[in-house]
Write a protein that holds these residues in place. Structure first.
Motif, PDB file in Angstrom:
ATOM      1  N   MET A   1     -34.605  -6.709 -47.183  1.00 25.81           N
ATOM      2  CA  MET A   1     -35.872  -7.199 -47.741  1.00 25.81           C
ATOM      3  C   MET A   1     -36.600  -8.086 -46.730  1.00 25.81           C
ATOM      4  O   MET A   1     -36.028  -9.044 -46.207  1.00 25.81           O
ATOM      5  N   PRO A   2     -37.868  -7.773 -46.431  1.00 32.56           N
ATOM      6  CA  PRO A   2     -38.589  -8.587 -45.451  1.00 32.56           C
ATOM      7  C   PRO A   2     -38.814 -10.009 -45.976  1.00 32.56           C
ATOM      8  O   PRO A   2     -39.075 -10.200 -47.165  1.00 32.56           O
TER       9      PRO A   2
ATOM     10  N   ASP B   1     -33.188 -18.704 -54.622  1.00 29.50           N
ATOM     11  CA  ASP B   1     -33.465 -17.706 -53.588  1.00 29.50           C
ATOM     12  C   ASP B   1     -33.799 -16.389 -54.288  1.00 29.50           C
ATOM     13  O   ASP B   1     -32.939 -15.773 -54.924  1.00 29.50           O
ATOM     14  N   LEU B   2     -35.044 -15.976 -54.168  1.00 26.24           N
ATOM     15  CA  LEU B   2     -35.493 -14.796 -54.919  1.00 26.24           C
ATOM     16  C   LEU B   2     -35.053 -13.472 -54.299  1.00 26.24           C
ATOM     17  O   LEU B   2     -35.295 -12.420 -54.877  1.00 26.24           O
ATOM     18  N   ARG B   3     -34.403 -13.517 -53.143  1.00 28.66           N
ATOM     19  CA  ARG B   3     -33.934 -12.265 -52.547  1.00 28.66           C
ATOM     20  C   ARG B   3     -33.040 -11.503 -53.530  1.00 28.66           C
ATOM     21  O   ARG B   3     -33.088 -10.284 -53.608  1.00 28.66           O
ATOM     22  N   THR B   4     -32.222 -12.263 -54.291  1.00 29.00           N
ATOM     23  CA  THR B   4     -31.257 -11.619 -55.179  1.00 29.00           C
ATOM     24  C   THR B   4     -31.691 -11.609 -56.647  1.00 29.00           C
ATOM     25  O   THR B   4     -30.904 -11.269 -57.527  1.00 29.00           O
ATOM     26  N   VAL B   5     -32.941 -11.997 -56.906  1.00 28.06           N
ATOM     27  CA  VAL B   5     -33.452 -11.968 -58.286  1.00 28.06           C
ATOM     28  C   VAL B   5     -34.333 -10.730 -58.437  1.00 28.06           C
ATOM     29  O   VAL B   5     -35.215 -10.489 -57.617  1.00 28.06           O
TER      30      VAL B   5
ATOM     31  N   THR C   1     -24.463 -13.177 -39.749  1.00 28.17           N
ATOM     32  CA  THR C   1     -25.839 -12.683 -39.777  1.00 28.17           C
ATOM     33  C   THR C   1     -26.705 -13.619 -40.611  1.00 28.17           C
ATOM     34  O   THR C   1     -26.385 -13.929 -41.750  1.00 28.17           O
ATOM     35  N   GLU C   2     -27.806 -14.084 -40.000  1.00 29.13           N
ATOM     36  CA  GLU C   2     -28.683 -15.001 -40.723  1.00 29.13           C
ATOM     37  C   GLU C   2     -29.851 -14.222 -41.318  1.00 29.13           C
ATOM     38  O   GLU C   2     -30.632 -13.611 -40.599  1.00 29.13           O
ATOM     39  N   LEU C   3     -29.940 -14.235 -42.624  1.00 32.71           N
ATOM     40  CA  LEU C   3     -31.030 -13.535 -43.307  1.00 32.71           C
ATOM     41  C   LEU C   3     -32.056 -14.593 -43.713  1.00 32.71           C
ATOM     42  O   LEU C   3     -31.836 -15.352 -44.665  1.00 32.71           O
ATOM     43  N   LYS C   4     -33.149 -14.655 -42.968  1.00 31.63           N
ATOM     44  CA  LYS C   4     -34.144 -15.697 -43.239  1.00 31.63           C
ATOM     45  C   LYS C   4     -34.797 -15.471 -44.601  1.00 31.63           C
ATOM     46  O   LYS C   4     -35.132 -14.345 -44.956  1.00 31.63           O
ATOM     47  N   THR C   5     -34.969 -16.555 -45.336  1.00 33.40           N
ATOM     48  CA  THR C   5     -35.572 -16.417 -46.654  1.00 33.40           C
ATOM     49  C   THR C   5     -36.467 -17.611 -46.972  1.00 33.40           C
ATOM     50  O   THR C   5     -36.512 -18.580 -46.219  1.00 33.40           O
ATOM     51  N   LYS C   6     -37.204 -17.512 -48.074  1.00 29.91           N
ATOM     52  CA  LYS C   6     -38.061 -18.611 -48.540  1.00 29.91           C
ATOM     53  C   LYS C   6     -37.505 -19.066 -49.881  1.00 29.91           C
ATOM     54  O   LYS C   6     -37.304 -18.244 -50.778  1.00 29.91           O
ATOM     55  N   LEU C   7     -37.193 -20.363 -49.974  1.00 26.50           N
ATOM     56  CA  LEU C   7     -36.547 -20.879 -51.185  1.00 26.50           C
ATOM     57  C   LEU C   7     -37.516 -21.672 -52.049  1.00 26.50           C
ATOM     58  O   LEU C   7     -38.412 -22.338 -51.538  1.00 26.50           O
TER      59      LEU C   7
END
Ligand SMILES: *Cc1c(COP(=O)(O)O)cnc(C)c1O
Length: 466
Positions: free
Chosen positions: A361-362, A446-450, A404-410
């Motif tokens: 996910m970008p 962290d909405l990556r997993t929502v 591996t670092e997966l950059k995200t917005k929290l």
């Protein structure tokens, strides 16, 4: 005991009387009688105990109040113990939350196979006894390039079965740097002991060379074992032998090579910055005789242990009596087949398999969703908490891609009147359960997993907990 209390005790209604109430009768239509009766008793008992324990004599307990409390209790008791959770932790393959979420097609396959009989062990063409393993064998050999395949309950079972079949009562050589422990008590040395295989450690923690294996080979050596260090990496002054080197050595002495890959990684995701995970087909192409991996880690399917490799070895494993004890069930098989079919088109696999979609996910997409959620939260709970965005990282989880670092917005929520721990506990114990991170007194989401359709529920749950 004062007179008031005495009176209150005497006025507690009888269970039978409560059961005559119209609303309780309605409740009895939907819920088991034993559960309703038990709940009425419990409501009355709790009131009685409180009264005796010196609770200020509250106003007499009315029938209406008993009914209301009973309804609530019956509903609570009827809730499934196993229930859905919203994963706002950003850990994609979260073992405690059930690892991978199935793709829509895999979900549908489970429903279809669960709702009636199926051809689990019948060859419909010939009308004779079939094998449950055949339903996925072709797909697995096609996707990995292996000659044959077998699936069992989970990867721990796959490793146990492979070791027991290939090396029972004999020795397997493994590098000291690969004696892994996977969360939840899977330790390579212990699995080897259970499988009846004697462990021969070679090399050192940081460096193992092919000569180390060669020097350890005796007439009792049955196997060369390579274990992927899924959840850690040895970096710096280090050396591990490659699969090809082990295969070459194995050929020289006629000893098979088993590789436990842990994660079933099948697609090249370098363009998404995912570089550090070996693919199953690369091990097969290197000539490894037997490769094992999980169905529910990076593969993104149901819990399963997948074994691919040379025909003779897989055939021997199918005949091992252990296989019967470790066998996969039909619902898992349905989900696994549907998941593997997605891989026939890699682009679709990334789109449809949630684990892969979240992994790739970008950051910008997550940021858009985070801004939207933050906006909504400010509107809904802005008086009770500060809401702001921060940068951070998600994790692949499931003991994969540890570096591996997966950059995200929290989205951070700092409650004004409650502790973050208290709010997190409330979120966790509701329905659906909501799992979050806590950092610096903030609830961190962290909405990556929502999932998209969980966001409004997430807002509701936060509202009710603040
Ligand atoms: C995860 C893992 C296992 C255990 O797999 P399960 O599917 O949890 O049984 C074994 N070996 C390695 C290297 C792993 O990463």
């Amino acid at each position: 005991m004062d007179g008031q209390k005495q009176k209150s005790l005497q006025r507690i209604p009888a269970v039978e009387q409560v059961l005559q109430n119209e609303r309780i009768k309605n409740l009895l239509e939907d819920y088991p009688r034993t559960l309703v009766v038990e709940s009425v008793r419990e409501v009355l008992d709790v009131y009685r105990q409180n009264l005796i324990a010196g609770m200020k004599a509250e106003e007499t307990l009315t029938i209406d109040e008993v009914v209301l409390r009973t309804e609530k209790l019956v509903i609570k008791k009827s809730q499934s113990n196993l229930r859905p959770a919203i994963n706002a932790t950003g850990v994609i393959v979260h073992t405690n939350l059930g690892r991978s979420v199935l793709s829509p097609k895999a979900q549908e396959a489970v429903r279809r196979i669960a709702s009636t009989y199926c051809n689990l062990e019948i060859d419909l063409e010939k009308g004779s006894r079939g094998s449950r393993y055949e339903h996925v064998e072709d797909l697995l050999t096609r996707l990995t390039g292996a000659e044959a395949a077998l699936v069992v309950n989970n990867n721990a079972a796959a490793v146990l079965l492979a070791l027991n079949t290939l090396a029972n009562g004999r020795e397997a050589i493994v590098s000291r740097g690969q004696l892994v422990e996977i969360g939840g008590s899977f330790r390579i040395p212990e699995v080897m002991k259970q499988s009846g295989v004697k462990l021969v450690e070679v090399g050192t923690t940081n460096k193992t060379y092919i000569q180390d294996y060669e020097q350890a080979i005796t007439e009792n050596t049955a196997l060369l074992l390579k274990v992927h260090t899924s959840n850690y990496r040895i970096v710096g002054f280090s050396h591990e032998t490659t699969a090809s080197e082990l295969v070459e050595l194995g050929k020289k002495y006629n000893i098979p090579v088993l590789e436990d890959l842990g994660s079933g990684f099948l697609i090249d995701l370098q363009q998404y910055g995912i570089k550090d995970e070996p693919r199953v087909q690369d091990s097969v192409a290197a000539g490894v005789d037997v490769v094992t991996f999980s169905g529910d880690k990076l593969l993104g399917g149901p819990q399963a242990g997948i074994i691919v490799g040379k025909k003779d070895y897989v055939a021997a494993m199918k005949k091992n009596p252990l296989t019967r004890a470790l066998r996969i069930d039909k619902l898992t098989l349905a989900a696994l087949e549907a998941t593997l079919r997605e891989y026939l088109d890699e682009t679709k696999a990334i789109e449809n398999i949630p684990t892969l979609r979240m992994l790739t996910m970008p950051e910008e997409l997550i940021a858009v969703r985070a801004r939207k959620l933050a906006g909504e939260l400010k509107k809904e709970i802005g008086d009770k908490a500060a809401v702001f965005l921060t940068d951070g990282f998600s994790q692949a989880g499931g003991g994969a891609l540890p570096t591996t670092e997966l950059k995200t917005k929290l989205v951070s929520v700092k409650p004004k009147f409650l502790s973050a721990e208290k709010v997190a506990a409330c979120l966790r114990t509701g329905d659906p359960a909501v799992l979050v991170r806590i950092k610096d007194d903030c609830i961190v989401l962290d909405l990556r997993t929502v999932f998209e359709d969980e966001i409004s529920l997430l807002v509701e749950r936060l509202k009710s907990c603040l």
